[in-house]
Design a protein around this motif. Structure first.
Motif, PDB file in Angstrom:
ATOM      1  N   ARG A  45       0.846  -1.290   0.152  1.00 18.74           N
ATOM      2  CA  ARG A  45      -0.191   0.035   0.172  1.00 18.74           C
ATOM      3  C   ARG A  45       0.773   1.253   0.087  1.00 18.74           C
ATOM      4  O   ARG A  45       1.347   1.526   1.053  1.00 18.74           O
ATOM      5  N   PRO A  46       0.825   2.055  -1.124  1.00 19.25           N
ATOM      6  CA  PRO A  46       1.731   3.203  -1.139  1.00 19.25           C
ATOM      7  C   PRO A  46       1.370   4.059  -0.124  1.00 19.25           C
ATOM      8  O   PRO A  46       0.103   4.422  -0.042  1.00 19.25           O
ATOM      9  N   MET A  47       2.263   4.655   0.573  1.00 20.84           N
ATOM     10  CA  MET A  47       2.015   5.715   1.606  1.00 20.84           C
ATOM     11  C   MET A  47       3.073   6.666   1.885  1.00 20.84           C
ATOM     12  O   MET A  47       4.363   6.283   1.732  1.00 20.84           O
ATOM     13  N   GLY A  48       2.871   7.854   2.507  1.00 20.52           N
ATOM     14  CA  GLY A  48       3.705   8.662   2.862  1.00 20.52           C
ATOM     15  C   GLY A  48       4.514   8.258   4.145  1.00 20.52           C
ATOM     16  O   GLY A  48       4.101   7.598   4.934  1.00 20.52           O
ATOM     17  N   ARG A  49       5.453   8.820   4.331  1.00 21.18           N
ATOM     18  CA  ARG A  49       6.514   8.600   5.489  1.00 21.18           C
ATOM     19  C   ARG A  49       5.787   8.965   6.860  1.00 21.18           C
ATOM     20  O   ARG A  49       5.867   8.047   7.691  1.00 21.18           O
ATOM     21  N   ASP A  50       4.715   9.971   6.963  1.00 18.39           N
ATOM     22  CA  ASP A  50       4.081  10.308   8.179  1.00 18.39           C
ATOM     23  C   ASP A  50       3.121   8.928   8.349  1.00 18.39           C
ATOM     24  O   ASP A  50       3.262   8.490   9.462  1.00 18.39           O
ATOM     25  N   ARG A  51       2.649   8.395   7.532  1.00 23.22           N
ATOM     26  CA  ARG A  51       1.764   7.315   7.894  1.00 23.22           C
ATOM     27  C   ARG A  51       2.331   6.174   8.308  1.00 23.22           C
ATOM     28  O   ARG A  51       1.878   5.362   9.030  1.00 23.22           O
ATOM     29  N   LEU A  52       3.470   6.142   7.471  1.00 22.30           N
ATOM     30  CA  LEU A  52       4.150   4.691   7.896  1.00 22.30           C
ATOM     31  C   LEU A  52       4.932   4.862   9.307  1.00 22.30           C
ATOM     32  O   LEU A  52       4.994   3.909   9.902  1.00 22.30           O
ATOM     33  N   GLU A  53       5.104   6.005   9.477  1.00 20.52           N
ATOM     34  CA  GLU A  53       5.662   6.244  10.853  1.00 20.52           C
ATOM     35  C   GLU A  53       4.720   6.147  11.969  1.00 20.52           C
ATOM     36  O   GLU A  53       4.927   5.482  12.925  1.00 20.52           O
ATOM     37  N   ALA A  54       3.289   6.618  11.616  1.00 23.69           N
ATOM     38  CA  ALA A  54       2.331   6.149  12.720  1.00 23.69           C
ATOM     39  C   ALA A  54       2.027   4.991  12.842  1.00 23.69           C
ATOM     40  O   ALA A  54       1.851   4.128  14.011  1.00 23.69           O
ATOM     41  N   GLU A  55       2.251   3.997  11.757  1.00 24.46           N
ATOM     42  CA  GLU A  55       1.984   2.428  11.765  1.00 24.46           C
ATOM     43  C   GLU A  55       2.850   1.929  12.634  1.00 24.46           C
ATOM     44  O   GLU A  55       2.624   0.956  13.407  1.00 24.46           O
ATOM     45  N   THR A  85       1.517   6.467  -7.699  1.00 27.06           N
ATOM     46  CA  THR A  85       0.874   5.126  -8.001  1.00 27.06           C
ATOM     47  C   THR A  85      -0.387   4.989  -7.221  1.00 27.06           C
ATOM     48  O   THR A  85      -1.381   4.365  -7.604  1.00 27.06           O
ATOM     49  N   LEU A  86      -0.502   5.581  -5.977  1.00 24.79           N
ATOM     50  CA  LEU A  86      -1.693   5.636  -5.049  1.00 24.79           C
ATOM     51  C   LEU A  86      -3.037   6.329  -6.063  1.00 24.79           C
ATOM     52  O   LEU A  86      -3.808   5.696  -6.060  1.00 24.79           O
ATOM     53  N   LEU A  87      -2.671   7.394  -6.803  1.00 26.86           N
ATOM     54  CA  LEU A  87      -3.710   8.126  -7.383  1.00 26.86           C
ATOM     55  C   LEU A  87      -4.008   7.261  -8.654  1.00 26.86           C
ATOM     56  O   LEU A  87      -5.299   7.298  -8.848  1.00 26.86           O
ATOM     57  N   HIS A  88      -3.185   6.635  -9.230  1.00 28.65           N
ATOM     58  CA  HIS A  88      -3.467   5.830 -10.552  1.00 28.65           C
ATOM     59  C   HIS A  88      -4.316   4.523  -9.799  1.00 28.65           C
ATOM     60  O   HIS A  88      -5.308   4.307 -10.644  1.00 28.65           O
ATOM     61  N   ALA A  89      -4.005   4.099  -8.859  1.00 31.62           N
ATOM     62  CA  ALA A  89      -4.899   3.040  -8.438  1.00 31.62           C
ATOM     63  C   ALA A  89      -6.351   3.324  -8.044  1.00 31.62           C
ATOM     64  O   ALA A  89      -7.116   2.514  -7.833  1.00 31.62           O
ATOM     65  N   ARG A  90      -6.475   4.626  -7.932  1.00 32.58           N
ATOM     66  CA  ARG A  90      -7.603   5.066  -7.296  1.00 32.58           C
ATOM     67  C   ARG A  90      -7.957   6.087  -8.348  1.00 32.58           C
ATOM     68  O   ARG A  90      -8.436   7.213  -8.235  1.00 32.58           O
ATOM     69  N   ALA A  91      -8.156   5.541  -9.449  1.00 27.31           N
ATOM     70  CA  ALA A  91      -8.482   6.646 -10.637  1.00 27.31           C
ATOM     71  C   ALA A  91      -9.805   7.259 -10.565  1.00 27.31           C
ATOM     72  O   ALA A  91     -10.258   8.305 -11.106  1.00 27.31           O
ATOM     73  N   GLY A  92     -10.709   6.575  -9.762  1.00 28.22           N
ATOM     74  CA  GLY A  92     -12.075   7.053  -9.524  1.00 28.22           C
ATOM     75  C   GLY A  92     -12.199   8.343  -8.806  1.00 28.22           C
ATOM     76  O   GLY A  92     -13.333   9.065  -8.893  1.00 28.22           O
ATOM     77  N   VAL A  93     -11.115   8.701  -7.942  1.00 28.69           N
ATOM     78  CA  VAL A  93     -11.025  10.088  -7.359  1.00 28.69           C
ATOM     79  C   VAL A  93     -10.535  10.924  -8.353  1.00 28.69           C
ATOM     80  O   VAL A  93      -9.436  11.191  -8.521  1.00 28.69           O
ATOM     81  N   ARG A  94     -11.576  11.729  -8.739  1.00 35.32           N
ATOM     82  CA  ARG A  94     -11.320  12.571  -9.967  1.00 35.32           C
ATOM     83  C   ARG A  94     -11.158  14.333  -9.515  1.00 35.32           C
ATOM     84  O   ARG A  94     -10.418  14.838  -9.984  1.00 35.32           O
ATOM     85  N   THR A  95     -11.773  14.623  -8.590  1.00 35.23           N
ATOM     86  CA  THR A  95     -11.495  16.303  -8.161  1.00 35.23           C
ATOM     87  C   THR A  95     -10.054  16.361  -7.562  1.00 35.23           C
ATOM     88  O   THR A  95      -9.713  15.394  -6.786  1.00 35.23           O
TER      89      THR A  95
END
Length: 122
Positions: A45-55, A85-95
């Motif tokens: 699951r692609p994620m930023g440093r802040d999220r991985l640090e929290a996990e 990569t995350l944005l491409h995986a969630r292509a339905g998120v348009r705005t």
């Protein structure tokens, strides 16, 4: 390991005994495990440093172990590419607003978000 045993309801004396046995046998290496765990999470699951640090912190790793694991997990990885990569995986998120919110939830910093999606709805 301690956190896992505590959550499983093991008695403190049993935890101490088990951890001592695991250490003697070379089974406990939080630093190596944290690096493997972080790498697997990024691959899954692609994620930023802040999220991985929290996990990692939620997993019960010591702060110094978290810092070292983050450095190794992101070595050779580009966070902007992970966000793409995350944005491409969630292509339905348009705005742009929703894309920015998605990236924030996944722990990407504002500079990356601004670069990829800006701050205006299209």
């Amino acid at each position: 390991m301690r956190t896992y045993l505590e959550r499983a309801g093991a008695a403190p004396a049993l935890i101490a005994t088990l951890l001592a046995q695991f250490r003697r046998r070379g089974y406990v290496n939080d630093a190596a495990y944290a690096v493997r765990w972080a790498g697997a999470r990024l691959a899954q699951r692609p994620m930023g440093r802040d999220r991985l640090e929290a996990e990692l912190t939620a997993q019960g790793f010591e702060p110094s172990t978290v810092v070292a694991a983050l450095a190794q997990a992101y070595e050779g990885r580009n966070e902007q590419d992970l966000a793409r990569t995350l944005l491409h995986a969630r292509a339905g998120v348009r705005t742009q607003t929703k894309q920015a919110a998605l990236l924030r939830r996944h722990g990407f910093d504002e500079e990356i978000i601004q670069h990829l999606v800006g701050d205006q709805d299209s």
